[in-house]
Structures are given as structure tokens and as C-alpha cells.
Design a protein around this motif. Structure first.
Motif, PDB file in Angstrom:
ATOM      1  N   ARG A 165      -9.840  24.941  24.042  1.00 36.30           N
ATOM      2  CA  ARG A 165     -10.383  23.595  24.498  1.00 36.30           C
ATOM      3  C   ARG A 165     -10.066  22.775  23.145  1.00 36.30           C
ATOM      4  O   ARG A 165     -10.770  23.080  22.341  1.00 36.30           O
ATOM      5  CB  ARG A 165     -11.774  23.526  24.860  1.00 36.30           C
ATOM      6  CG  ARG A 165     -12.164  22.245  25.505  1.00 36.30           C
ATOM      7  CD  ARG A 165     -13.691  22.277  26.217  1.00 36.30           C
ATOM      8  NE  ARG A 165     -13.618  22.919  27.187  1.00 36.30           N
ATOM      9  CZ  ARG A 165     -14.490  22.943  28.212  1.00 36.30           C
ATOM     10  NH1 ARG A 165     -15.769  22.357  27.968  1.00 36.30           N
ATOM     11  NH2 ARG A 165     -14.465  23.513  29.422  1.00 36.30           N
ATOM     12  N   TYR A 253     -11.721  16.421  26.903  1.00 36.81           N
ATOM     13  CA  TYR A 253     -10.960  17.671  26.335  1.00 36.81           C
ATOM     14  C   TYR A 253     -10.012  18.003  27.000  1.00 36.81           C
ATOM     15  O   TYR A 253      -9.525  17.733  28.284  1.00 36.81           O
ATOM     16  CB  TYR A 253     -11.796  18.826  26.497  1.00 36.81           C
ATOM     17  CG  TYR A 253     -13.167  18.963  25.567  1.00 36.81           C
ATOM     18  CD1 TYR A 253     -13.453  19.158  24.241  1.00 36.81           C
ATOM     19  CD2 TYR A 253     -14.372  18.263  26.420  1.00 36.81           C
ATOM     20  CE1 TYR A 253     -14.640  19.263  23.624  1.00 36.81           C
ATOM     21  CE2 TYR A 253     -15.569  18.144  25.733  1.00 36.81           C
ATOM     22  CZ  TYR A 253     -15.619  18.484  24.475  1.00 36.81           C
ATOM     23  OH  TYR A 253     -16.851  18.456  23.728  1.00 36.81           O
ATOM     24  N   ILE A 254      -8.927  18.877  26.365  1.00 34.81           N
ATOM     25  CA  ILE A 254      -7.764  19.359  27.081  1.00 34.81           C
ATOM     26  C   ILE A 254      -7.948  20.615  27.162  1.00 34.81           C
ATOM     27  O   ILE A 254      -8.091  21.221  25.810  1.00 34.81           O
ATOM     28  CB  ILE A 254      -6.407  19.073  26.578  1.00 34.81           C
ATOM     29  CG1 ILE A 254      -6.152  17.263  26.946  1.00 34.81           C
ATOM     30  CG2 ILE A 254      -5.217  19.824  26.981  1.00 34.81           C
ATOM     31  CD1 ILE A 254      -5.892  17.157  27.980  1.00 34.81           C
ATOM     32  N   ASP A 258      -5.742  21.410  31.946  1.00 34.76           N
ATOM     33  CA  ASP A 258      -6.702  20.522  32.755  1.00 34.76           C
ATOM     34  C   ASP A 258      -7.232  19.460  31.807  1.00 34.76           C
ATOM     35  O   ASP A 258      -7.367  19.800  30.611  1.00 34.76           O
ATOM     36  CB  ASP A 258      -7.827  21.360  33.185  1.00 34.76           C
ATOM     37  CG  ASP A 258      -7.141  22.379  34.303  1.00 34.76           C
ATOM     38  OD1 ASP A 258      -6.420  22.119  35.103  1.00 34.76           O
ATOM     39  OD2 ASP A 258      -7.929  23.438  34.411  1.00 34.76           O
ATOM     40  N   ILE A 259      -7.765  18.410  32.278  1.00 32.64           N
ATOM     41  CA  ILE A 259      -8.591  17.400  31.627  1.00 32.64           C
ATOM     42  C   ILE A 259      -9.914  17.758  31.989  1.00 32.64           C
ATOM     43  O   ILE A 259     -10.248  17.930  33.093  1.00 32.64           O
ATOM     44  CB  ILE A 259      -8.135  15.985  32.071  1.00 32.64           C
ATOM     45  CG1 ILE A 259      -6.870  15.659  31.761  1.00 32.64           C
ATOM     46  CG2 ILE A 259      -8.723  14.965  31.331  1.00 32.64           C
ATOM     47  CD1 ILE A 259      -6.184  14.435  32.104  1.00 32.64           C
ATOM     48  N   LEU A 275      -3.922  18.427  35.304  1.00 36.22           N
ATOM     49  CA  LEU A 275      -3.053  17.494  34.917  1.00 36.22           C
ATOM     50  C   LEU A 275      -1.849  17.277  35.916  1.00 36.22           C
ATOM     51  O   LEU A 275      -1.222  16.415  36.150  1.00 36.22           O
ATOM     52  CB  LEU A 275      -2.299  17.831  33.550  1.00 36.22           C
ATOM     53  CG  LEU A 275      -3.133  17.726  32.220  1.00 36.22           C
ATOM     54  CD1 LEU A 275      -2.453  18.384  31.059  1.00 36.22           C
ATOM     55  CD2 LEU A 275      -3.364  16.161  32.041  1.00 36.22           C
ATOM     56  N   ILE A 331      -3.347  13.040  25.774  1.00 36.55           N
ATOM     57  CA  ILE A 331      -3.844  13.693  27.157  1.00 36.55           C
ATOM     58  C   ILE A 331      -2.407  13.728  27.846  1.00 36.55           C
ATOM     59  O   ILE A 331      -2.314  14.934  28.597  1.00 36.55           O
ATOM     60  CB  ILE A 331      -4.747  12.637  27.816  1.00 36.55           C
ATOM     61  CG1 ILE A 331      -6.136  12.476  26.875  1.00 36.55           C
ATOM     62  CG2 ILE A 331      -5.260  13.225  29.125  1.00 36.55           C
ATOM     63  CD1 ILE A 331      -6.992  11.547  27.258  1.00 36.55           C
TER      64      ILE A 331
END
Length: 485
Positions: A165, A253-254, A258-259, A275, A331
Motif C-alpha cells: 500500500r 492510497y494505491i 485499488d484506490i 481502478l 493515481i
């Protein structure tokens, strides 16, 4: 695989509170009726009815908790629940897109979380696919781990790479305070009070209150004005405090495609957005924040339960306009930002202003007629609307860059939509008889979002420009900045 498990017992209390919230108006009605009953056993009937209703709600909450169980078996999240009729729901792990975690005031003392399960099909539903009201954090982490392991199995090692993360954005306290001070939350607080009063109005002694208010108004308009300002100030203060609590510790976070957004001081929330479900991006600049150089960035996603206010998908609630490009590239790296915009023609200016002033002009005319001469002050709405019409004309623009379409418009808030061709559901060209004579037309692009769609509409472009956009969407030709390569 593991054995069926129950939710934490605190779920029974949460179910009771939810049921109590739904029954609050009937309870208030019964208690008000108590004042109109005679002495004796008739006088105690409202209290007996209220007590019985509370007992029923409490019993229902406990039964819901006892009859709810969940487990993972054969690649499925299996849930059995039901108050009177037992229902079974089996959700394949492959279909689970994300788990959204939240911690309320009842969860945090016991290290619990509420888990909302979002699937590939829940975007068309009115609520999440499933909800685990209260489970231990370790159990929630285990379910998340099972989903991640399943993703690894679906892809080869070259296609799936585990990534820790990574923090890509975090709001500072000063930005949260600025956002709270420039938000419209006071209107929400006042609206909530008005809704409550409207629901309970029939139970209030309106005539007596009216007489008291009329007597009080005789003190003078100055006192009335001061009271209104005081109420607005209190509502504004409450909205500021609630906003600070809600967005405290806001971070993005990435994590493995996923966001993940986390926020909250008293109630901690975590929202996950895959995403691959992002349909487009919208940048909002309202008249208060724009002069200060701030904007809001919202992701338009095909996922999320539409009746949940936490699924607004605002990934950057408040950020300096000049920082948006750098943060968004961390992102979403396949979008282009701050591209030069093609503007609408100058002959559209009159139409933009007319579009904004006709309704205020009608209102001002009616108010002036019935409230003459003080109603003439309503005509100040017309020049104010003209200013917004001019700003709407000035900000309107569009751009095509490869397979990306950008539309910029303003009603009150300046909105910049950035969309990929393969994510656009439809592009529509509108043209009235008067627009055709002026060689103008309007364009609208629709993206899938939740149970409906998100639309970006731009008025009064050159007709040839709208044809370029339509051709770009219709064919697979390559365009760049509105012209064919």
C-alpha cells in the motif's frame, strides 16, 4: 473454508438503534397523544404502546443478530439471514470488487468494523451487495486476504504483481479547515432542522406558538434579524465542526490496483475503488474556492451503492489547483491534464447570458408586482445572473487528445470532465432551429455511474466542433486537439 460465524453481539444493539430511528415518528406521535388522554387506564395507554413498540424493536434486533451467519466456502462468501424467513446469499469471491470498512462509535471500543461488500453487479443496486454490521478487524482482514489471494490465482505472475500500500495523498489540517469554512454544510444542517419540524408540525400546538411568535415579533425587526443571524451562525459552526470530524486524517492510497480512501475522527471509514471501474474524472471549482486556488476532484465510477452518501467518490476533497496534475498522475497515469481548451464562439455570449437571466427576470417581475415597492429589490438577481452567464461563457471549452475527451462547463460551479472514449456510454448533439441559423449546437457525453449516469453537457459550440466530437466518438480515427491528424 471455515465454520459459519455470527456477527459481534453489538450488532443487536445497532439493529435496535436502526429500528428505533425508523420508528421515531410513531413514538413521538404516541407520546404527544398522551397529553390528550384522560386520567386512569386510558392515560397510560400511550406509554404502554410505546413500551411495547420498543420491546418489539429490541426483540427484532436480537433475532436478526441470532439468525445472521457468514462464512467462506468453495470460493464463495456465504451469508444466511432473515427475521422471519431465512434467506441465503452466495457471493463468488471473483465477483467481489471491493470491501469498504467503517468504524462507528459502537465499533471502535471493541476493535470492530462494518464491512460493505461491493460486487461487479452492485453498481445497479440501491445498496451494497452485502453488509456485515460488526465483525472483528482481524476477521475483516482475513476476508480481504482471501480476495487478494483469489486475484493472484486469476492472473499469471507477469500480469499480477503484489504491491505494498502506497500513500499518494494526505490532507493537511489547514486544508480540512479551509474546506470546512468554504463548504455549504450550514444549509444541510438548516434543511435537516426544517425537515424534522415539518414532520412533527401536526403534533405541535401551532395556534399557541403562532400567538406567541406574533407577540414576540412586536419587539422589533432588529431582534428578528439578530435571531436569524444567530441561528445561521450556529448552523455554520456545527457544519464546520462536522466537516472537520468527518474528513480528519483523510488519506488516499494505491494498493494492488485499488484506490483506498480512509478518513474520520469519531467514525473511521475506508472506501475501496477498483481502478478498472473508473469511468472518468471531474474537477469542481466553486465560486468561493476558485479565487483561493482550490478545487475538488471526484472520480466517476461504475461501482458503489447509490443510496450511500459515502459513495460520492470524492478522492481529493480539497486540493490546490496547481497540485492536481501531479497527484492524479500518481493515481491514474493514463489521463492527460491541463490540456489547452477550444473555446465557444463569441456569438454564444448573448445566449449564455439569456440562459441564466430569464428565470431570475420572471421571479423579479412577479415579486415586484405583488410586493411593490420593496419587491423591486428582486431585480438585483438579474445582473447577478448575468455575471454567472458571462463566467459560464468564459469557462466553457472542450478538447480531444487521442482517445480522451475533455469538456469544461459552469453553472454555478466550474466543472471539468475528463473521459476516455471506451468509457463513454453515449454522445448526443442537440440543435434548435435558432441554433441552426447561428451555426451553433450543444454536445452531451454520458458516463455510467451508479444506477444511472453522469453527464457532461456543453452549450452553444460551433456546429463544426460538435461534428468533430461526434465523428471522434463514432469512428476510430485519430484526433488531436479537435483536428484530424
Amino acid at each position: 473454508m471455515f465454520e459459519p460465524k455470527r456477527l459481534h453481539p453489538i450488532s443487536a444493539l445497532i439493529n435496535f438503534i436502526k429500528g428505533l430511528k425508523d420508528a421515531i415518528l410513531p413514538l413521538i406521535a404516541v407520546l404527544f397523544l398522551n397529553n390528550n388522554q384522560q386520567d386512569g387506564w386510558l392515560g397510560s395507554m400511550p406509554l404502554l404502546i410505546s413500551g411495547s413498540l420498543l420491546l418489539v424493536i429490541l426483540t427484532a434486533g436480537i433475532i436478526k443478530w441470532l439468525r445472521f451467519s457468514y462464512w467462506i466456502e468453495e470460493g464463495e462468501l456465504r451469508i444466511e439471514h432473515g427475521l422471519f424467513v431465512k434467506k441465503k446469499r452466495y457471493i463468488p469471491i471473483d465477483r467481489i470488487q471491493s470491501l469498504d470498512f467503517s468504524e462507528g462509535i459502537f465499533h471502535r471500543p471493541f476493535q470492530l468494523v462494518k464491512v460493505k461488500v461491493e460486487t461487479a453487479g452492485s453498481s445497479d443496486a440501491l445498496e451494497a451487495e452485502a453488509e456485515l454490521t460488526a465483525i472483528h478487524k482481524k476477521e475483516a482482514d482475513h476476508i480481504q486476504l482471501v480476495i487478494d489471494e483469489r486475484k493472484k490465482e486469476k492472473f499469471s505472475e507477469n500480469e499480477y504483481e503484489a504491491v505494498d500500500r502506497k500513500l499518494v495523498y494526505q490532507m493537511e489540517l489547514k486544508d480540512i479547515i479551509i474546506m470546512a469554512l468554504t463548504s455549504g454544510g450550514a444549509g444541510v444542517v438548516i434543511s435537516g432542522v426544517l425537515v424534522f419540524l415539518s414532520q412533527g408540525m401536526e403534533f405541535l400546538p401551532v395556534d399557541a406558538i403562532y400567538d406567541e411568535v406574533i407577540s414576540w415579533l412586536q419587539v422589533g425587526l432588529l431582534v428578528v434579524a439578530a435571531a436569524i443571524l444567530f441561528v445561521l451562525f450556529i448552523a455554520y459552526g456545527i457544519s464546520v465542526i462536522l466537516t472537520i470530524f468527518r474528513y480528519s486524517n483523510f488519506s488516499v492510497y494505491i494498493d494492488n490496483g485499488d484506490i483506498i480512501m480512509t478518513r474520520g475522527l469519531l467514525e473511521k471509514k475506508q472506501v475501496t475503488i477498483p481502478l478498472n471501474r473508473i469511468q472518468g474524472v471531474r474537477v469542481d471549482e466553486n465560486p468561493i474556492r476558485q479565487p483561493l486556488g482550490y478545487a475538488t476532484v471526484t472520480i466517476i465510477s461504475a461501482g458503489g451503492s447509490v443510496n450511500d452518501s459515502d459513495q460520492t467518490l470524492t478522492i481529493l476533497p480539497l486540493i490546490k489547483r496547481k497540485q492536481i496534475t501531479d497527484v492524479l498522475r500518481r493515481i491514474i497515469d493514463d489521463y492527460e491534464w491541463d490540456l489547452p481548451a477550444n473555446r465557444v464562439p463569441k456569438r454564444s455570449l448573448f445566449r449564455y447570458i439569456l440562459r441564466f437571466i430569464w428565470l431570475p427576470a420572471v421571479i423579479a417581475g412577479v415579486v415586484s408586482y405583488y410586493l411593490f415597492p420593496f419587491g423591486l429589490l428582486a431585480w438585483i438577481l438579474v445582473p447577478a445572473a448575468s455575471i454567472f452567464g458571462y463566467l459560464s461563457f468564459k469557462d466553457a471549452g472542450w478538447n480531444i487528445n487521442g482517445n480522451q475527451l475533455t469538456l469544461i462547463r459552469r453553472i454555478l460551479v466550474k466543472q471539468t470532465y475528463v473521459m476516455k472514449k471506451h468509457r463513454i456510454q453515449a454522445v448526443t448533439k442537440d440543435q434548435t432551429i435558432f441554433q441552426k441559423r447561428a451555426r451553433l449546437a450543444s454536445i452531451e457525453a454520458t458516463l455510467k455511474s451508479g444506477a444511472g449516469g453522469a453527464s457532461a453537457r456543453l452549450w452553444y459550440l460551433e456546429e463544426k466542433d460538435t461534428d468533430i466530437v461526434m465523428s471522434w466518438y463514432r469512428y476510430k480515427d485519430s484526433y488531436n486537439n479537435g483536428s484530424l491528424d
